[in-house]
Design a protein around this motif. Sequence first.
Motif, mmCIF file in Angstrom:
data_model
loop_
_atom_site.group_PDB
_atom_site.id
_atom_site.type_symbol
_atom_site.label_atom_id
_atom_site.label_comp_id
_atom_site.label_asym_id
_atom_site.label_seq_id
_atom_site.Cartn_x
_atom_site.Cartn_y
_atom_site.Cartn_z
ATOM 1 N N VAL A 188 0.850 -1.003 -0.167
ATOM 2 C CA VAL A 188 0.034 -0.046 -0.069
ATOM 3 C C VAL A 188 1.041 1.246 0.060
ATOM 4 O O VAL A 188 1.688 1.459 0.957
ATOM 5 C CB VAL A 188 -0.893 0.059 1.183
ATOM 6 N N GLU A 189 0.717 2.065 -0.908
ATOM 7 C CA GLU A 189 1.593 3.355 -0.949
ATOM 8 C C GLU A 189 0.850 4.588 -0.659
ATOM 9 O O GLU A 189 0.650 5.658 -1.481
ATOM 10 C CB GLU A 189 2.327 3.383 -2.440
ATOM 11 N N LEU A 190 0.144 4.481 0.149
ATOM 12 C CA LEU A 190 -1.008 5.421 0.820
ATOM 13 C C LEU A 190 -0.545 5.393 2.318
ATOM 14 O O LEU A 190 0.360 4.910 2.934
ATOM 15 C CB LEU A 190 -2.349 5.273 0.731
ATOM 16 N N SER A 191 -1.024 6.649 2.981
ATOM 17 C CA SER A 191 -0.709 7.025 4.459
ATOM 18 C C SER A 191 -1.017 5.798 5.344
ATOM 19 O O SER A 191 -2.351 5.220 4.960
ATOM 20 C CB SER A 191 -1.116 8.394 4.680
ATOM 21 N N SER A 192 -0.744 5.686 6.413
ATOM 22 C CA SER A 192 -0.932 4.871 7.288
ATOM 23 C C SER A 192 -2.295 5.125 8.309
ATOM 24 O O SER A 192 -2.570 6.504 7.810
ATOM 25 C CB SER A 192 -0.097 4.486 8.519
ATOM 26 N N PRO A 193 -2.986 4.614 8.866
ATOM 27 C CA PRO A 193 -3.957 5.068 9.618
ATOM 28 C C PRO A 193 -3.745 6.460 10.584
ATOM 29 O O PRO A 193 -4.391 7.419 10.776
ATOM 30 C CB PRO A 193 -4.642 4.062 10.457
ATOM 31 N N ALA A 197 -7.066 8.520 3.782
ATOM 32 C CA ALA A 197 -5.502 8.420 3.085
ATOM 33 C C ALA A 197 -5.656 9.306 1.875
ATOM 34 O O ALA A 197 -4.509 9.906 1.410
ATOM 35 C CB ALA A 197 -5.141 7.176 2.974
ATOM 36 N N ARG A 198 -6.718 9.229 1.169
ATOM 37 C CA ARG A 198 -6.985 10.208 -0.015
ATOM 38 C C ARG A 198 -8.466 10.278 -0.238
ATOM 39 O O ARG A 198 -9.265 9.382 0.004
ATOM 40 C CB ARG A 198 -6.592 9.298 -1.223
ATOM 41 N N GLY A 199 -8.928 11.558 -0.547
ATOM 42 C CA GLY A 199 -10.198 12.128 -0.791
ATOM 43 C C GLY A 199 -10.877 12.002 0.693
ATOM 44 O O GLY A 199 -10.071 12.209 1.774
ATOM 45 N N ARG A 200 -12.200 12.277 0.703
ATOM 46 C CA ARG A 200 -13.103 12.376 1.861
ATOM 47 C C ARG A 200 -14.084 11.308 1.720
ATOM 48 O O ARG A 200 -14.604 11.063 0.760
ATOM 49 C CB ARG A 200 -13.353 13.678 2.262
ATOM 50 N N PHE A 201 -14.313 10.771 2.891
ATOM 51 C CA PHE A 201 -15.646 9.936 2.888
ATOM 52 C C PHE A 201 -16.916 10.756 2.665
ATOM 53 O O PHE A 201 -17.017 11.784 3.319
ATOM 54 C CB PHE A 201 -15.682 9.287 4.187
ATOM 55 N N GLY A 202 -17.841 10.136 1.996
ATOM 56 C CA GLY A 202 -19.058 10.950 1.470
ATOM 57 C C GLY A 202 -18.958 11.892 0.614
ATOM 58 O O GLY A 202 -19.841 12.449 0.259
ATOM 59 N N GLN A 203 -17.825 12.428 0.130
ATOM 60 C CA GLN A 203 -17.494 13.319 -0.953
ATOM 61 C C GLN A 203 -17.289 12.829 -2.238
ATOM 62 O O GLN A 203 -16.671 11.872 -2.574
ATOM 63 C CB GLN A 203 -16.458 14.260 -0.561
ATOM 64 N N LEU A 217 -8.328 -1.031 4.851
ATOM 65 C CA LEU A 217 -8.247 -0.044 3.825
ATOM 66 C C LEU A 217 -9.258 -0.058 2.617
ATOM 67 O O LEU A 217 -9.204 -1.189 2.074
ATOM 68 C CB LEU A 217 -6.792 0.448 3.386
ATOM 69 N N LEU A 218 -10.123 0.752 2.380
ATOM 70 C CA LEU A 218 -10.850 0.660 0.984
ATOM 71 C C LEU A 218 -10.192 1.591 0.196
ATOM 72 O O LEU A 218 -10.242 2.781 0.284
ATOM 73 C CB LEU A 218 -12.344 0.968 1.160
ATOM 74 N N ASP A 219 -9.809 0.988 -1.035
ATOM 75 C CA ASP A 219 -9.036 2.010 -2.019
ATOM 76 C C ASP A 219 -10.089 1.944 -3.260
ATOM 77 O O ASP A 219 -10.131 1.066 -4.004
ATOM 78 C CB ASP A 219 -7.834 1.376 -2.343
ATOM 79 N N GLY A 220 -11.112 3.114 -3.272
ATOM 80 C CA GLY A 220 -12.335 2.667 -4.099
ATOM 81 C C GLY A 220 -12.404 3.580 -5.224
ATOM 82 O O GLY A 220 -11.715 4.792 -5.332
ATOM 83 N N ALA A 226 -7.029 -3.624 1.621
ATOM 84 C CA ALA A 226 -5.731 -3.686 2.209
ATOM 85 C C ALA A 226 -5.791 -3.662 3.666
ATOM 86 O O ALA A 226 -6.520 -3.103 4.178
ATOM 87 C CB ALA A 226 -4.844 -2.716 1.535
ATOM 88 N N ASP A 227 -4.767 -4.211 4.237
ATOM 89 C CA ASP A 227 -4.224 -4.145 5.637
ATOM 90 C C ASP A 227 -2.929 -3.149 5.524
ATOM 91 O O ASP A 227 -2.375 -2.898 4.460
ATOM 92 C CB ASP A 227 -4.353 -5.267 6.408
ATOM 93 N N ARG A 228 -2.296 -3.061 6.737
ATOM 94 C CA ARG A 228 -0.800 -2.774 6.607
ATOM 95 C C ARG A 228 0.069 -3.318 5.955
ATOM 96 O O ARG A 228 1.067 -2.858 5.378
ATOM 97 C CB ARG A 228 -0.414 -2.527 8.153
ATOM 98 N N GLN A 229 -0.004 -4.658 5.600
ATOM 99 C CA GLN A 229 0.953 -5.477 4.960
ATOM 100 C C GLN A 229 0.725 -5.498 3.525
ATOM 101 O O GLN A 229 1.586 -5.811 2.809
ATOM 102 C CB GLN A 229 0.721 -6.874 5.373
ATOM 103 N N GLY A 230 -0.353 -5.169 2.993
ATOM 104 C CA GLY A 230 -0.665 -4.914 1.651
ATOM 105 C C GLY A 230 -2.015 -5.423 1.069
ATOM 106 O O GLY A 230 -2.834 -5.583 2.023
ATOM 107 N N TYR A 231 -2.372 -5.146 -0.171
ATOM 108 C CA TYR A 231 -3.638 -5.663 -0.749
ATOM 109 C C TYR A 231 -4.168 -6.757 -0.600
ATOM 110 O O TYR A 231 -3.183 -7.830 -0.882
ATOM 111 C CB TYR A 231 -3.908 -4.984 -2.019
#
Length: 257
Positions: free
Chosen positions: A118-123, A147-153, A219-222, A239-244
């Motif tokens: 996962v190449e996104l920010s951690s929680p 980690a990217r965008g906003r929920f519900g937007q 993580l949901l990368d949606g 994904a989790d901290r280890q990857g997708y």
Amino acid sequence: MTAIYRVDGNSVVTSPNAAGPWDRRMQHGSAPASLVTWAAERIPTQVPMDIARVTIDLMRPVPVAPLTIATEVLREGRKIQLCAVKLLADGVQVVGATVLKIKRQVLTLPDDVKELPVELSSPEDSLVEDGHAATSPFVRSVSMRAARGRFGQAGAGAIWFRVDHPLIEGEVISQAMRAVVAADFSNGTASTLDFRAWTYINADLTVSFARQPVGEWILLDGESWIGADGTGLAMSRLADRQGYFGRAVQSLVIEKR
């Protein structure tokens, strides 16, 4: 009752905290998804197995009311088990699901078969999403970190989810349950449409696992694809901290408010 459900045999008591954002009399889809997964995991197998796929059809709105669980083994084998789980409210089926399990084994894989990182920010390094508790009692059971965008937007998003409260009274939350709870938030993670002007309720949910997730954060990368004929798809890489580790797909019913 602090948990979402209390289960006694096949009978289920539902907490008001199961309610979703569309109607306070109707459960959030994550709640019955977790209940179906819990019930499937308790069906004995010939050898140790893990869930590889959960497909849930929300046949009717699931009321915040007592439920009955019915299970059936459709295919029993040494490598796979396919089972069916039904949820009934007042004798009427409201949820139908199939759950595929695959034999658990330890394999030595080729060196070029690796985790997809996962190449996104951690929680911890992501933005706290704390403004959604008022939209749904069930949401108060879940922490979100963007980690990217906003929920519900509108727009594609990547959101970490963590279940913070018991789902089944007296029972541990399994890793598969954590994954399906998060997965049902796919339509809000990559909503595309404005929640204030549109509804985009999911009619189903399919979650497929390449491996079992690890840890509390999912993580949901949606992303969403919306058609002009009243249907759409919400899709997430999980994904989790280890990857997708998996994917989720929802079929959406699109309507103007």
